[in-house]
Write a protein that holds these residues in place. Sequence first.
Motif, PDB file in Angstrom:
ATOM      1  N   VAL A  82       0.853  -1.193   0.095  1.00 34.83           N
ATOM      2  CA  VAL A  82      -0.004   0.042  -0.165  1.00 34.83           C
ATOM      3  C   VAL A  82       0.967   1.439  -0.087  1.00 34.83           C
ATOM      4  O   VAL A  82       0.690   2.263  -0.747  1.00 34.83           O
ATOM      5  CB  VAL A  82      -0.966  -0.152   1.190  1.00 34.83           C
ATOM      6  N   VAL A  83       2.049   1.316   0.814  1.00 37.59           N
ATOM      7  CA  VAL A  83       2.774   2.445   1.040  1.00 37.59           C
ATOM      8  C   VAL A  83       3.397   2.807  -0.393  1.00 37.59           C
ATOM      9  O   VAL A  83       3.517   3.933  -0.779  1.00 37.59           O
ATOM     10  CB  VAL A  83       3.954   2.101   1.939  1.00 37.59           C
ATOM     11  N   LYS A  84       3.809   1.706  -0.998  1.00 35.40           N
ATOM     12  CA  LYS A  84       4.447   2.018  -2.412  1.00 35.40           C
ATOM     13  C   LYS A  84       3.425   2.681  -3.491  1.00 35.40           C
ATOM     14  O   LYS A  84       3.939   3.288  -4.311  1.00 35.40           O
ATOM     15  CB  LYS A  84       4.785   0.627  -3.125  1.00 35.40           C
ATOM     16  N   LYS A  85       2.251   2.635  -3.446  1.00 37.16           N
ATOM     17  CA  LYS A  85       1.065   3.330  -4.196  1.00 37.16           C
ATOM     18  C   LYS A  85       0.796   4.620  -3.901  1.00 37.16           C
ATOM     19  O   LYS A  85       0.246   5.107  -4.671  1.00 37.16           O
ATOM     20  CB  LYS A  85      -0.206   2.221  -4.269  1.00 37.16           C
ATOM     21  N   LEU A  86       1.614   5.111  -2.605  1.00 36.99           N
ATOM     22  CA  LEU A  86       0.786   6.538  -2.212  1.00 36.99           C
ATOM     23  C   LEU A  86       1.627   7.410  -3.130  1.00 36.99           C
ATOM     24  O   LEU A  86       2.799   7.248  -3.644  1.00 36.99           O
ATOM     25  CB  LEU A  86       1.640   6.611  -0.822  1.00 36.99           C
ATOM     26  N   ALA A 104      -3.628  -0.433  11.995  1.00 36.18           N
ATOM     27  CA  ALA A 104      -2.891   0.561  11.600  1.00 36.18           C
ATOM     28  C   ALA A 104      -1.837   0.963  12.598  1.00 36.18           C
ATOM     29  O   ALA A 104      -0.836   1.524  12.156  1.00 36.18           O
ATOM     30  CB  ALA A 104      -3.993   1.805  11.540  1.00 36.18           C
ATOM     31  N   TYR A 105      -2.146   0.852  13.878  1.00 36.62           N
ATOM     32  CA  TYR A 105      -1.229   1.254  14.856  1.00 36.62           C
ATOM     33  C   TYR A 105       0.093   0.540  14.819  1.00 36.62           C
ATOM     34  O   TYR A 105       1.111   0.674  15.022  1.00 36.62           O
ATOM     35  CB  TYR A 105      -1.770   0.952  16.404  1.00 36.62           C
ATOM     36  N   ASP A 106      -0.231  -0.898  14.685  1.00 36.37           N
ATOM     37  CA  ASP A 106       0.800  -2.077  14.350  1.00 36.37           C
ATOM     38  C   ASP A 106       1.874  -1.575  13.286  1.00 36.37           C
ATOM     39  O   ASP A 106       2.975  -1.265  13.098  1.00 36.37           O
ATOM     40  CB  ASP A 106       0.331  -3.208  13.942  1.00 36.37           C
ATOM     41  N   ALA A 107       1.084  -0.872  12.113  1.00 32.07           N
ATOM     42  CA  ALA A 107       1.784  -0.697  11.109  1.00 32.07           C
ATOM     43  C   ALA A 107       2.756   0.582  11.098  1.00 32.07           C
ATOM     44  O   ALA A 107       3.740   0.676  10.616  1.00 32.07           O
ATOM     45  CB  ALA A 107       1.064  -0.361   9.585  1.00 32.07           C
ATOM     46  N   VAL A 115       6.411   6.866   7.086  1.00 35.47           N
ATOM     47  CA  VAL A 115       5.385   7.451   6.209  1.00 35.47           C
ATOM     48  C   VAL A 115       4.794   8.675   7.410  1.00 35.47           C
ATOM     49  O   VAL A 115       4.072   8.486   8.286  1.00 35.47           O
ATOM     50  CB  VAL A 115       4.195   6.576   6.213  1.00 35.47           C
ATOM     51  N   LYS A 116       4.905   9.823   6.631  1.00 34.65           N
ATOM     52  CA  LYS A 116       4.465  11.091   7.541  1.00 34.65           C
ATOM     53  C   LYS A 116       2.684  11.093   7.404  1.00 34.65           C
ATOM     54  O   LYS A 116       2.366  11.236   6.281  1.00 34.65           O
ATOM     55  CB  LYS A 116       5.025  12.343   7.049  1.00 34.65           C
ATOM     56  N   PRO A 144       2.733   6.931  17.469  1.00 29.38           N
ATOM     57  CA  PRO A 144       3.602   7.140  16.624  1.00 29.38           C
ATOM     58  C   PRO A 144       4.241   8.295  16.275  1.00 29.38           C
ATOM     59  O   PRO A 144       3.144   9.395  15.999  1.00 29.38           O
ATOM     60  CB  PRO A 144       3.007   6.331  15.417  1.00 29.38           C
ATOM     61  N   GLN A 145       5.553   8.678  15.882  1.00 25.01           N
ATOM     62  CA  GLN A 145       5.883   9.932  15.895  1.00 25.01           C
ATOM     63  C   GLN A 145       5.739  10.359  14.524  1.00 25.01           C
ATOM     64  O   GLN A 145       5.735  11.657  13.918  1.00 25.01           O
ATOM     65  CB  GLN A 145       7.651   9.985  15.923  1.00 25.01           C
ATOM     66  N   GLU A 146       5.395   9.436  13.446  1.00 25.29           N
ATOM     67  CA  GLU A 146       4.908  10.022  12.347  1.00 25.29           C
ATOM     68  C   GLU A 146       3.678  10.471  12.092  1.00 25.29           C
ATOM     69  O   GLU A 146       3.361  11.120  10.868  1.00 25.29           O
ATOM     70  CB  GLU A 146       5.142   8.794  11.156  1.00 25.29           C
ATOM     71  N   VAL A 147       2.806  10.484  13.165  1.00 21.75           N
ATOM     72  CA  VAL A 147       1.597  11.123  13.150  1.00 21.75           C
ATOM     73  C   VAL A 147       1.600  12.273  13.520  1.00 21.75           C
ATOM     74  O   VAL A 147       1.697  12.529  14.873  1.00 21.75           O
ATOM     75  CB  VAL A 147       0.614  10.169  14.055  1.00 21.75           C
TER      76      VAL A 147
END
Length: 199
Positions: A82-86, A104-107, A115-116, A144-147
């Motif tokens: 999924v990330v590759k398609k962003l 989601a939390y696990d990811a 992923v920001k 998560p620090q990305e959120v």
Amino acid sequence: MRTNVVFIHGIGQTPPDFAESWADTLRLHRSKWAVHGYYWESIADATNRPPGEITDHVLDFAAYMVKESPLRNSVMALGREVVKKLEQDSPTIVVAHSWGTVVAYDAFWNAFRRVKVKLLLTIGSPLWMPDVLRFMQWAAIRRPQEVARWVNVYNYIDPVGGFIRGLGVENKTRLWFRQPHDAVKYLRTKLIRGLIGSM
């Protein structure tokens, strides 16, 4: 520039095109939104288990909570796809429902690492239950620090959703509707539409 929106479903009879359906419910114009579905139901369905919806849910829950389980590893591998398609250099929001909020939390400690995310929107989430986070020993129990912003929304009679404490989460519960755990019912509320529309 379009905004990426990643939809993550929960456990139980989710169709493969659920993300397009959720986007239509939210009236997201594709000229402004790049819609991505994190569809993992087919992976859970492929596991060898007795028939029956309730049995399915219990076994999916148990299988996912094992750190090195084939189910969890496959779900995280799908997340990396999924990330590759962003769309690169575009803002991203994640909308997750029910057990999809656990995925989601696990990811964020796995497939979504680096992923920001401008907004993480959890609806009807079991992450408020201490046992859920305790069993996820591979994930640090912190935000998560990305959120950049995490908003948790739950119907106050939802048997699964609840108030998430200690993770820097904005909790909102000004909701009541029949079928209190239904994802589409959540998405139809002014609260959810307003949160996503503000992005």
